[in-house]
Design an enzyme around this catalytic site. Structure first.
Site, PDB file in Angstrom:
ATOM      1  N   ASP A 261       9.466 -53.779 -10.679  1.00  0.00           N
ATOM      2  CA  ASP A 261       8.479 -52.923 -10.019  1.00  0.00           C
ATOM      3  C   ASP A 261       7.339 -53.785  -9.482  1.00  0.00           C
ATOM      4  OD1 ASP A 261       6.534 -51.105  -9.263  1.00  0.00           O
ATOM      5  OD2 ASP A 261       6.700 -49.879 -11.075  1.00  0.00           O
TER       6      ASP A 261
ATOM      7  N   CYS B 268       4.768 -42.748 -11.663  1.00  0.00           N
ATOM      8  CA  CYS B 268       3.896 -43.447 -10.707  1.00  0.00           C
ATOM      9  C   CYS B 268       2.433 -43.122 -11.037  1.00  0.00           C
ATOM     10  CB  CYS B 268       4.297 -43.081  -9.277  1.00  0.00           C
ATOM     11  SG  CYS B 268       3.549 -44.106  -7.994  1.00  0.00           S
TER      12      CYS B 268
ATOM     13  N   HIS C 219      10.532 -49.718  -8.967  1.00  0.00           N
ATOM     14  CA  HIS C 219       9.638 -48.563  -8.959  1.00  0.00           C
ATOM     15  C   HIS C 219      10.415 -47.338  -8.478  1.00  0.00           C
ATOM     16  CE1 HIS C 219       5.617 -46.849  -9.023  1.00  0.00           C
ATOM     17  NE2 HIS C 219       5.878 -46.242  -7.880  1.00  0.00           N
TER      18      HIS C 219
END
Length: 244
Positions: free
Chosen positions: A183, A125, A214
């Site tokens: 994502d 991330c 994600h």
């Protein structure tokens, strides 16, 4: 290898930064990986990821990426309150402060008796972005970046011309970029922008897009894909064993 961990407080240009160091219990010297967390800092899933890497013969540093903005030891929850606070921190701390954190960790690694001298970076991330950004530092030999957010959008503040896309030309180590096609944080257009930038800069990189959402590395999350996560560990470990 069995793994041990210890907390250190590193002096950075923007204040003390708590950093947990995971290392093989065996004696000897080892290459190091700076492992950058999500916006929530060092949660249990992040700790387990660092332990897996350390168990394969690396010393792994997990810094508190927002140490200037929270009391030492802060771990945000995987809930709306934690997400809102983490996103606020992300939009507050500039890339220049993350750069100086990386310098502090490199200096720390170089001074340790267990250090073999080779250093890589990895993250998920925002941590994927910070691992990419760390590779601007010439001491970072390789970076494994998982679903890195905000590289394409400039969502982390920086001085003019110092965003991560603009600094790609300064990366000398090898990159491995991984994105999930489902994502929502990094669209197909955003992924193409990042890849074209790497091509234009002549970066030594590998590129992988997988059918995943994600946070597919985060165990315990509904989006977690254990088979893909295992594959990514294998790819990251292979990259670091080859380059470090």
């Amino acid at each position: 290898m069995r793994v041990t961990s210890e907390l250190f407080t590193l002096n950075t240009a923007t204040g003390p930064m708590q950093t947990r160091v995971y290392r093989p219990l065996a004696t000897g010297s080892f290459p190091a990986i700076i492992f950058y967390s999500e916006i929530f800092q060092e949660t249990d899933p992040i700790s387990r990821m660092a332990t897996v890497l350390a168990g394969h013969g690396f010393v792994v540093l997990v810094p508190e990426i927002f140490h200037e903005l929270n009391p030492m030891g802060t771990v945000l929850g995987y809930d709306d309150a934690g997400k809102n606070k983490g996103n606020c921190d992300k939009a507050t701390k500039p890339l220049e402060a993350h750069d100086s954190d990386t310098v502090a960790m490199v200096d720390f690694i170089r001074a340790q008796s267990w250090s073999r001298g080779k250093i890589g970076s990895m993250g998920v991330c925002i941590g994927g972005h910070l691992a990419y950004r760390a590779a601007v530092n010439p001491d970072i030999a390789a970076a494994f970046c998982l679903y890195a957010t905000d590289i394409h959008s400039g969502g982390i503040p920086s001085q003019s011309g110092n965003d991560s896309l603009s600094r790609t030309k300064d990366i000398r180590g090898e990159l491995y970029m991984v994105f999930g096609k489902q994502d929502p944080h990094v669209s197909g257009e955003g992924r193409r922008k990042i890849q074209q930038n790497l091509e234009d800069a002549g970066t030594n990189y590998s590129w992988l897009e997988v059918n995943a959402e994600h946070a597919f590395m985060r165990d315990g999350d509904a989006r977690h894909d254990p088979a893909l996560a295992l594959e990514m560990y294998q790819k990251a470990i292979a990259l670091f064993k080859r380059t470090l």
